[in-house]
Design a protein around this motif. Structure first.
Motif, PDB file in Angstrom:
ATOM      1  N   PHE A  89       0.860  -1.169   0.000  1.00 11.21           N
ATOM      2  CA  PHE A  89       0.000   0.000   0.000  1.00 11.21           C
ATOM      3  C   PHE A  89       0.904   1.229   0.000  1.00 11.21           C
ATOM      4  CE2 PHE A  89      -2.607  -3.326   1.732  1.00 11.21           C
ATOM      5  CZ  PHE A  89      -3.885  -3.047   1.289  1.00 11.21           C
ATOM      6  N   GLN A 132       1.095   5.505  -0.083  1.00 12.40           N
ATOM      7  CA  GLN A 132       0.312   6.692   0.251  1.00 12.40           C
ATOM      8  C   GLN A 132      -0.010   7.506  -1.002  1.00 12.40           C
ATOM      9  OE1 GLN A 132       2.198   9.093   3.179  1.00 12.40           O
ATOM     10  NE2 GLN A 132       0.304  10.076   3.765  1.00 12.40           N
ATOM     11  N   MET A 143      -5.877   4.922  -5.396  1.00  9.97           N
ATOM     12  CA  MET A 143      -6.983   5.284  -4.512  1.00  9.97           C
ATOM     13  C   MET A 143      -8.278   4.615  -4.982  1.00  9.97           C
ATOM     14  SD  MET A 143      -5.459   7.097  -2.320  1.00  9.97           S
ATOM     15  CE  MET A 143      -6.692   7.900  -1.352  1.00  9.97           C
ATOM     16  N   LYS A 174     -12.598   3.797  -3.815  1.00 14.28           N
ATOM     17  CA  LYS A 174     -13.705   4.296  -2.996  1.00 14.28           C
ATOM     18  C   LYS A 174     -14.437   3.109  -2.388  1.00 14.28           C
ATOM     19  CE  LYS A 174     -14.201   8.463  -5.560  1.00 14.28           C
ATOM     20  NZ  LYS A 174     -14.951   9.634  -5.740  1.00 14.28           N
ATOM     21  N   ARG A 175     -14.714   3.203  -1.113  1.00 11.05           N
ATOM     22  CA  ARG A 175     -15.438   2.159  -0.385  1.00 11.05           C
ATOM     23  C   ARG A 175     -16.704   2.766   0.215  1.00 11.05           C
ATOM     24  NH1 ARG A 175     -13.437  -0.936  -3.048  1.00 11.05           N
ATOM     25  NH2 ARG A 175     -11.589  -2.155  -2.683  1.00 11.05           N
ATOM     26  N   THR A 217     -19.256   2.667   3.011  1.00 11.04           N
ATOM     27  CA  THR A 217     -19.285   2.103   4.363  1.00 11.04           C
ATOM     28  C   THR A 217     -20.601   2.422   5.066  1.00 11.04           C
ATOM     29  OG1 THR A 217     -18.220   4.058   5.284  1.00 11.04           O
ATOM     30  CG2 THR A 217     -16.785   2.269   4.593  1.00 11.04           C
ATOM     31  N   VAL A 261     -15.838   6.424   1.422  1.00 10.34           N
ATOM     32  CA  VAL A 261     -14.504   6.672   1.961  1.00 10.34           C
ATOM     33  C   VAL A 261     -13.480   6.354   0.878  1.00 10.34           C
ATOM     34  CG1 VAL A 261     -12.841   6.003   3.735  1.00 10.34           C
ATOM     35  CG2 VAL A 261     -15.270   6.048   4.270  1.00 10.34           C
ATOM     36  N   GLU A 262     -12.535   7.272   0.680  1.00  7.24           N
ATOM     37  CA  GLU A 262     -11.479   7.037  -0.301  1.00  7.24           C
ATOM     38  C   GLU A 262     -10.217   6.624   0.444  1.00  7.24           C
ATOM     39  OE1 GLU A 262     -10.050   9.144  -4.441  1.00  7.24           O
ATOM     40  OE2 GLU A 262     -11.183  10.301  -2.986  1.00  7.24           O
ATOM     41  N   LYS A 263      -9.628   5.488   0.019  1.00 10.29           N
ATOM     42  CA  LYS A 263      -8.416   5.000   0.675  1.00 10.29           C
ATOM     43  C   LYS A 263      -7.521   4.299  -0.331  1.00 10.29           C
ATOM     44  CE  LYS A 263     -10.383   0.637   2.302  1.00 10.29           C
ATOM     45  NZ  LYS A 263     -10.590  -0.203   3.460  1.00 10.29           N
ATOM     46  N   GLU A 264      -6.304   3.989   0.095  1.00 13.72           N
ATOM     47  CA  GLU A 264      -5.336   3.349  -0.793  1.00 13.72           C
ATOM     48  C   GLU A 264      -5.659   1.873  -0.978  1.00 13.72           C
ATOM     49  OE1 GLU A 264      -4.410   5.134   1.903  1.00 13.72           O
ATOM     50  OE2 GLU A 264      -3.274   6.818   1.106  1.00 13.72           O
TER      51      GLU A 264
END
Length: 106
Positions: A36, A38, A42, A44-45, A47, A59-62
């Protein structure tokens, strides 16, 4: 086998939609050959709300990226480099940047 990319390393993405981006490694999954980074890959999940504190939403995450698509940055030139290994006089095995010969491990 010794890991060529570890948590906290500064890497560059060699392939994919984020090609050319640079970032720090957040987490490495050696058994899956993924990492992963930084700000890279990216995703999108969606939740659900989690109890009292966390609201739901997008939520946007790696996301994970394959280690073969990453290259460590040379501490001297700042360019992507291959990684080699060297045993120091005190017996420690450290990673070195191939072009410059600079020791990467702290």
């Amino acid at each position: 086998m010794a890991a060529k990319i570890k948590k906290g390393d500064r890497v560059e993405v060699l392939a994919g939609r984020d090609k050319g981006k640079k970032g720090d490694v957040i987490r490495v999954l050696p058994e899956e050959n993924r990492a992963f980074v930084q700000g890279v890959n990216m995703v999108k999940r969606h939740t659900k709300p989690q109890g009292m504190g966390k609201p739901g939403g997008i939520v946007e995450k790696e996301g994970p990226i394959d280690l073969s698509n990453l290259a460590l940055l040379d501490p001297v030139s700042g360019k992507a480099t291959r990684v080699g290994f060297k045993v120091l006089e005190d017996g420690r095995k450290v990673r070195v940047a191939r072009p410059s010969g600079e020791v990467i491990d702290r």
